[in-house]
Design a protein around this motif. Sequence first.
Motif, mmCIF file in Angstrom:
data_model
loop_
_atom_site.group_PDB
_atom_site.id
_atom_site.type_symbol
_atom_site.label_atom_id
_atom_site.label_comp_id
_atom_site.label_asym_id
_atom_site.label_seq_id
_atom_site.Cartn_x
_atom_site.Cartn_y
_atom_site.Cartn_z
ATOM 1 N N ASP A 40 0.708 -1.218 -0.127
ATOM 2 C CA ASP A 40 -0.065 -0.020 0.043
ATOM 3 C C ASP A 40 0.966 1.198 -0.073
ATOM 4 O OD1 ASP A 40 -2.437 1.074 -0.016
ATOM 5 O OD2 ASP A 40 -2.646 1.417 1.978
ATOM 6 N N ASN A 41 1.713 1.090 -0.974
ATOM 7 C CA ASN A 41 2.701 2.356 -1.020
ATOM 8 C C ASN A 41 2.206 3.320 -1.949
ATOM 9 O OD1 ASN A 41 4.841 3.971 -2.411
ATOM 10 N ND2 ASN A 41 6.286 2.610 -1.010
ATOM 11 N N SER A 42 1.747 4.655 -1.781
ATOM 12 C CA SER A 42 1.282 5.543 -2.640
ATOM 13 C C SER A 42 2.028 6.102 -3.649
ATOM 14 C CB SER A 42 0.901 6.804 -1.869
ATOM 15 O OG SER A 42 1.965 7.389 -1.183
ATOM 16 N N LEU A 43 3.521 6.020 -3.613
ATOM 17 C CA LEU A 43 4.475 6.445 -4.734
ATOM 18 C C LEU A 43 4.235 5.294 -5.712
ATOM 19 C CD1 LEU A 43 6.117 8.447 -5.879
ATOM 20 C CD2 LEU A 43 8.020 7.223 -4.671
ATOM 21 N N VAL A 44 4.324 3.957 -5.230
ATOM 22 C CA VAL A 44 4.367 2.913 -6.247
ATOM 23 C C VAL A 44 2.782 2.884 -6.960
ATOM 24 C CG1 VAL A 44 4.510 0.431 -6.213
ATOM 25 C CG2 VAL A 44 6.188 1.604 -4.847
ATOM 26 N N LYS A 45 1.882 3.193 -6.214
ATOM 27 C CA LYS A 45 0.716 3.272 -6.933
ATOM 28 C C LYS A 45 0.650 4.127 -7.811
ATOM 29 C CE LYS A 45 -2.221 1.531 -3.186
ATOM 30 N NZ LYS A 45 -3.435 1.855 -2.058
ATOM 31 N N ARG A 46 0.906 5.620 -7.673
ATOM 32 C CA ARG A 46 1.269 6.662 -8.684
ATOM 33 C C ARG A 46 1.908 6.076 -9.963
ATOM 34 N NH1 ARG A 46 2.163 10.414 -3.782
ATOM 35 N NH2 ARG A 46 0.008 10.925 -3.292
ATOM 36 N N PHE A 47 3.095 5.462 -9.666
ATOM 37 C CA PHE A 47 3.976 5.000 -10.771
ATOM 38 C C PHE A 47 3.296 3.863 -11.562
ATOM 39 C CE2 PHE A 47 7.173 2.677 -12.893
ATOM 40 C CZ PHE A 47 7.958 3.807 -13.372
ATOM 41 N N TYR A 48 2.705 3.032 -10.922
ATOM 42 C CA TYR A 48 1.989 2.185 -11.651
ATOM 43 C C TYR A 48 0.913 2.409 -12.484
ATOM 44 C CZ TYR A 48 4.142 -2.233 -9.442
ATOM 45 O OH TYR A 48 4.732 -3.285 -8.943
ATOM 46 N N ASN A 49 0.159 3.651 -11.866
ATOM 47 C CA ASN A 49 -0.962 4.255 -12.430
ATOM 48 C C ASN A 49 -0.296 4.887 -13.988
ATOM 49 O OD1 ASN A 49 -2.756 6.913 -12.999
ATOM 50 N ND2 ASN A 49 -3.942 5.002 -12.449
ATOM 51 N N ILE A 50 0.787 5.698 -13.873
ATOM 52 C CA ILE A 50 1.371 6.426 -14.783
ATOM 53 C C ILE A 50 1.669 5.403 -16.060
ATOM 54 C CG2 ILE A 50 3.580 7.747 -15.587
ATOM 55 C CD1 ILE A 50 3.077 9.142 -13.041
ATOM 56 N N ASP A 51 2.404 4.487 -15.573
ATOM 57 C CA ASP A 51 2.605 3.327 -16.692
ATOM 58 C C ASP A 51 1.641 2.919 -17.253
ATOM 59 O OD1 ASP A 51 4.916 1.144 -17.298
ATOM 60 O OD2 ASP A 51 3.205 -0.037 -16.409
ATOM 61 N N THR A 52 0.442 2.426 -16.564
ATOM 62 C CA THR A 52 -0.735 1.827 -17.291
ATOM 63 C C THR A 52 -1.476 2.753 -18.216
ATOM 64 O OG1 THR A 52 -1.489 0.398 -15.426
ATOM 65 C CG2 THR A 52 -3.076 0.934 -16.693
ATOM 66 N N ASN A 53 -1.424 4.204 -17.689
ATOM 67 C CA ASN A 53 -1.976 5.168 -18.572
ATOM 68 C C ASN A 53 -1.127 5.674 -19.996
ATOM 69 O OD1 ASN A 53 -4.397 5.676 -17.322
ATOM 70 N ND2 ASN A 53 -3.317 6.443 -15.953
ATOM 71 N N THR A 54 0.000 5.179 -19.889
ATOM 72 C CA THR A 54 0.891 5.379 -21.016
ATOM 73 C C THR A 54 0.949 4.636 -21.996
ATOM 74 O OG1 THR A 54 2.623 6.385 -19.325
ATOM 75 C CG2 THR A 54 3.727 5.680 -21.467
ATOM 76 N N TYR A 55 0.610 3.269 -21.741
ATOM 77 C CA TYR A 55 0.384 2.256 -22.681
ATOM 78 C C TYR A 55 -1.093 2.204 -23.301
ATOM 79 C CZ TYR A 55 5.231 1.326 -21.902
ATOM 80 O OH TYR A 55 6.472 1.034 -21.848
ATOM 81 N N LEU A 56 -1.982 2.944 -22.871
ATOM 82 C CA LEU A 56 -3.352 3.060 -23.379
ATOM 83 C C LEU A 56 -3.232 3.632 -24.990
ATOM 84 C CD1 LEU A 56 -4.971 4.844 -20.603
ATOM 85 C CD2 LEU A 56 -5.214 2.227 -21.155
ATOM 86 N N ASP A 57 -4.311 3.161 -25.862
ATOM 87 C CA ASP A 57 -4.426 3.711 -27.054
ATOM 88 C C ASP A 57 -4.650 5.293 -26.982
ATOM 89 O OD1 ASP A 57 -4.109 1.649 -29.082
ATOM 90 O OD2 ASP A 57 -6.253 1.144 -28.421
ATOM 91 N N GLY A 58 -4.017 5.849 -27.946
ATOM 92 C CA GLY A 58 -3.787 7.160 -27.981
ATOM 93 C C GLY A 58 -3.668 7.763 -29.328
ATOM 94 N N ALA A 59 -2.885 8.841 -29.625
ATOM 95 C CA ALA A 59 -2.416 9.274 -30.812
ATOM 96 C C ALA A 59 -1.515 8.121 -31.469
ATOM 97 C CB ALA A 59 -1.762 10.667 -30.639
ATOM 98 N N ILE A 60 -0.735 7.385 -30.407
ATOM 99 C CA ILE A 60 -0.304 6.284 -30.789
ATOM 100 C C ILE A 60 -0.643 5.128 -30.489
ATOM 101 C CG2 ILE A 60 2.397 5.006 -30.761
ATOM 102 C CD1 ILE A 60 3.569 7.879 -30.367
ATOM 103 N N PRO A 61 -1.180 4.187 -31.271
ATOM 104 C CA PRO A 61 -1.929 3.164 -30.724
ATOM 105 C C PRO A 61 -0.912 2.184 -29.789
ATOM 106 C CG PRO A 61 -1.975 3.079 -33.230
ATOM 107 C CD PRO A 61 -0.944 4.201 -32.842
ATOM 108 N N ALA A 62 -1.868 1.649 -28.813
ATOM 109 C CA ALA A 62 -0.824 0.746 -27.971
ATOM 110 C C ALA A 62 -0.048 -0.006 -28.477
ATOM 111 C CB ALA A 62 -2.075 0.060 -27.143
ATOM 112 N N LYS A 63 -0.162 -0.862 -29.602
ATOM 113 C CA LYS A 63 0.512 -1.807 -30.075
ATOM 114 C C LYS A 63 2.141 -1.373 -30.369
ATOM 115 C CE LYS A 63 0.425 -3.218 -34.419
ATOM 116 N NZ LYS A 63 0.098 -4.087 -35.763
ATOM 117 N N TYR A 64 1.817 -0.118 -30.970
ATOM 118 C CA TYR A 64 3.146 0.660 -31.383
ATOM 119 C C TYR A 64 3.887 0.999 -29.996
ATOM 120 C CZ TYR A 64 1.464 -0.255 -35.813
ATOM 121 O OH TYR A 64 0.887 -0.422 -37.116
ATOM 122 N N LYS A 65 3.220 1.492 -29.001
ATOM 123 C CA LYS A 65 4.037 1.805 -27.684
ATOM 124 C C LYS A 65 4.464 0.454 -27.179
ATOM 125 C CE LYS A 65 0.536 5.513 -26.732
ATOM 126 N NZ LYS A 65 -0.383 6.018 -25.653
#
Length: 130
Positions: A40-65
């Motif tokens: 239950d480390n808040s910093l780790v949770k934040r990092f995991y969230n950023i990581d997850t959101n980075t690889y979502l489909d966006g201007a660059i499709p998730a496959k290419y990311k």
Amino acid sequence: MQTREPAYQFSEAEVASRSATARQFLETRTRLNAMVTAADNSLVKRFYNIDTNTYLDGAIPAKYKEMMGLVISAGLRCDDCINYHIIQSYRLGASRAEQEESLNVALIVGGSIVIPHLRRAYALLTELYG
């Protein structure tokens, strides 16, 4: 920037059924992530969230990311990261040729020190794609 969950062509269970290496990696990752989450480390949770959101489909499709992640992971020589990005790229419909070409970029960028990791990456690709 608008992002959305990518449409996976294969589930983790389907990937695990095709590859002993992927199955072992996914089981270990799930078990160890549960330990990290239990802390239950808040910093780790934040990092995991950023990581997850980075690889979502966006201007660059998730496959290419995911394939970009594969290149960087091979260049940094992180076998766990390489396995993860190969699996995710596969789940998102990347062809073996696309993954191999990504690994070619990693080899050029990282140099010959990448070769041992390239060998293990090809072993996983062979299990997944035949």
